[in-house]
Design a protein around this motif. Structure first.
Motif, PDB file in Angstrom:
ATOM      1  N   SER A 186       0.836  -1.206   0.000  1.00  0.00           N
ATOM      2  CA  SER A 186       0.000   0.000   0.000  1.00  0.00           C
ATOM      3  C   SER A 186       0.869   1.253   0.000  1.00  0.00           C
ATOM      4  O   SER A 186       2.076   1.192  -0.227  1.00  0.00           O
ATOM      5  CB  SER A 186      -0.916  -0.012   1.226  1.00  0.00           C
ATOM      6  OG  SER A 186      -0.129   0.065   2.401  1.00  0.00           O
ATOM      7  N   HIS A 187       0.253   2.376   0.301  1.00  0.00           N
ATOM      8  CA  HIS A 187       0.991   3.637   0.343  1.00  0.00           C
ATOM      9  C   HIS A 187       1.470   3.986   1.741  1.00  0.00           C
ATOM     10  O   HIS A 187       1.859   5.116   2.002  1.00  0.00           O
ATOM     11  CB  HIS A 187       0.123   4.771  -0.212  1.00  0.00           C
ATOM     12  CG  HIS A 187      -0.162   4.632  -1.670  1.00  0.00           C
ATOM     13  ND1 HIS A 187       0.797   4.836  -2.631  1.00  0.00           N
ATOM     14  CD2 HIS A 187      -1.284   4.291  -2.341  1.00  0.00           C
ATOM     15  CE1 HIS A 187       0.271   4.628  -3.835  1.00  0.00           C
ATOM     16  NE2 HIS A 187      -0.991   4.295  -3.686  1.00  0.00           N
ATOM     17  N   THR A 188       1.438   3.013   2.649  1.00  0.00           N
ATOM     18  CA  THR A 188       2.007   3.251   3.966  1.00  0.00           C
ATOM     19  C   THR A 188       3.525   3.120   3.887  1.00  0.00           C
ATOM     20  O   THR A 188       4.079   2.648   2.894  1.00  0.00           O
ATOM     21  CB  THR A 188       1.454   2.249   4.996  1.00  0.00           C
ATOM     22  OG1 THR A 188       1.728   0.925   4.547  1.00  0.00           O
ATOM     23  CG2 THR A 188      -0.058   2.430   5.154  1.00  0.00           C
ATOM     24  N   SER A 189       4.201   3.528   4.955  1.00  0.00           N
ATOM     25  CA  SER A 189       5.664   3.540   4.952  1.00  0.00           C
ATOM     26  C   SER A 189       6.250   2.145   5.125  1.00  0.00           C
ATOM     27  O   SER A 189       5.732   1.334   5.887  1.00  0.00           O
ATOM     28  CB  SER A 189       6.178   4.450   6.071  1.00  0.00           C
ATOM     29  OG  SER A 189       5.812   5.790   5.837  1.00  0.00           O
ATOM     30  N   SER A 223       9.185   5.224   1.285  1.00  0.00           N
ATOM     31  CA  SER A 223       8.200   4.658   0.353  1.00  0.00           C
ATOM     32  C   SER A 223       8.756   3.451  -0.387  1.00  0.00           C
ATOM     33  O   SER A 223       8.191   3.018  -1.391  1.00  0.00           O
ATOM     34  CB  SER A 223       7.750   5.719  -0.653  1.00  0.00           C
ATOM     35  OG  SER A 223       7.089   6.774   0.007  1.00  0.00           O
ATOM     36  N   GLU A 262      11.574   8.719  -1.050  1.00  0.00           N
ATOM     37  CA  GLU A 262      10.987   9.534   0.016  1.00  0.00           C
ATOM     38  C   GLU A 262      11.412   9.074   1.411  1.00  0.00           C
ATOM     39  O   GLU A 262      10.575   8.757   2.262  1.00  0.00           O
ATOM     40  CB  GLU A 262       9.455   9.520  -0.093  1.00  0.00           C
ATOM     41  CG  GLU A 262       8.958  10.016  -1.429  1.00  0.00           C
ATOM     42  CD  GLU A 262       7.462   9.794  -1.636  1.00  0.00           C
ATOM     43  OE1 GLU A 262       6.853  10.591  -2.365  1.00  0.00           O
ATOM     44  OE2 GLU A 262       6.915   8.834  -1.059  1.00  0.00           O
TER      45      GLU A 262
END
Length: 309
Positions: free
Chosen positions: A172-175, A192, A244
């Motif tokens: 997902s877009h979590t770290s 990321s 990121e």
């Protein structure tokens, strides 16, 4: 003496139109769906016809050849190639890349089904050239390009290779959280995810990451950097970039970019309790689980791709 010709394995993919018909059950429903969205159905039809025409030509050549097998690209992860197979990918370029990572030095012939549509960097031939190219390849008389591959090898024994790049992070877009060890330095990071690129892949995802980072740095008063330069296809090193990275009380961001060589691998230990993954060449459904406690070593693969020219 065995006079049987070498086996040929033909790899194909479904066209966009074929995918839509599978999803919507009928040709008419696929057409209605596209036209309802304002898409050019005629373009889908042209692509499908061109691919079908090229497939018929390739199949006719292979029927004359004798020993061949035809498989869909979805079967690649579980297909057992023989050491002396000759492989044909009726492409786009992505199909060639997706096929090469499952080979162990077998020659691969890339066929461009529609040169007016595809640049075909990895597709040097059209279907009409196949009879001569195939005969010369079987006789070991065709030149080829050597394509080094990246490989992630896990502490549990699993491994995954890449022709273009490896992604290491979360679904997902979590770290993503992990420990990174490179060049004698070790730190915990939150980011990321990482991209590890081969020479062939250094013109793609890694280029966009590096170009964006340079532009952001310059916009914030940093010194102007030279334009990004990709690695040559046959480079004996990989590049990696951390996407990121977020410095905090518990994470650092000093190891963000570098080169990987066979005697200088990149090592990672997952700190993610769930959803940690490693996938290659953009194929998200063919992945390794990279969750808490698993260690990964990334370097050049022992084998390389062999692209017939």
């Amino acid at each position: 003496m065995n006079n049987q010709p070498r086996r040929v394995v033909l790899i194909t993919r479904r066209t966009r139109l074929a995918e839509l018909i599978t999803r919507h059950n009928t040709y008419a429903q696929a057409q209605f769906y596209l036209e309802h969205l304002g898409a050019d159905f005629a373009d889908y039809l042209r692509e499908d016809r061109a691919y079908t025409t090229a497939l018929h030509s390739v199949t006719a050549t292979l029927q004359q050849w004798g020993r061949y097998q035809h498989i869909d690209r979805s079967l690649l992860p579980n297909y057992a190639f023989a050491a002396d197979d000759i492989v044909i990918a009726l492409g786009q370029d992505g199909l060639v890349a997706n096929t090469l990572k499952y080979l162990s030095g077998q020659p691969l012939i890339g066929i461009n089904p529609e040169p007016a549509r595809y640049d075909g960097i990895l597709l040097p031939f059209e279907a009409a050239a196949l009879p001569d190219v195939l005969a010369q390849t079987a006789a070991d008389k065709r030149p080829h390009k050597t394509i080094p591959l990246a490989e992630a090898r896990l502490s549990d024994g699993q491994s995954l290779r890449a022709v273009n790049d490896l992604y290491i992070g979360v679904r997902s877009h979590t770290s993503a959280r992990y420990e990174i060890n490179y060049g004698g330095q070790c730190e915990q990071q939150s980011s990321s995810g990482l991209i590890i690129s081969t020479g062939l892949g250094s013109t793609a995802w890694l280029k966009s990451i590096t170009t964006g980072a340079q532009a952001i740095a310059e916009a914030n008063g940093g010194k102007s950097s030279p334009p990004y330069q990709p690695l040559p296809w046959d480079s004996k090193k990989l590049r990696f970039a951390v996407r990121e990275p977020f410095p905090s009380r518990h994470s650092s961001a000093s190891i963000v970019y570098g080169h990987i060589q066979r005697d200088r691998p990149l090592r990672l230990r997952s700190l993610m309790t769930e959803d940690g993954v490693i996938f290659s060449d953009g194929i998200e459904n063919d992945y390794l689980r990279f969750e808490a406690g698993i260690e990964a070593s990334i370097t050049l693969a022992a084998t390389h791709g062999m692209l017939v020219q």
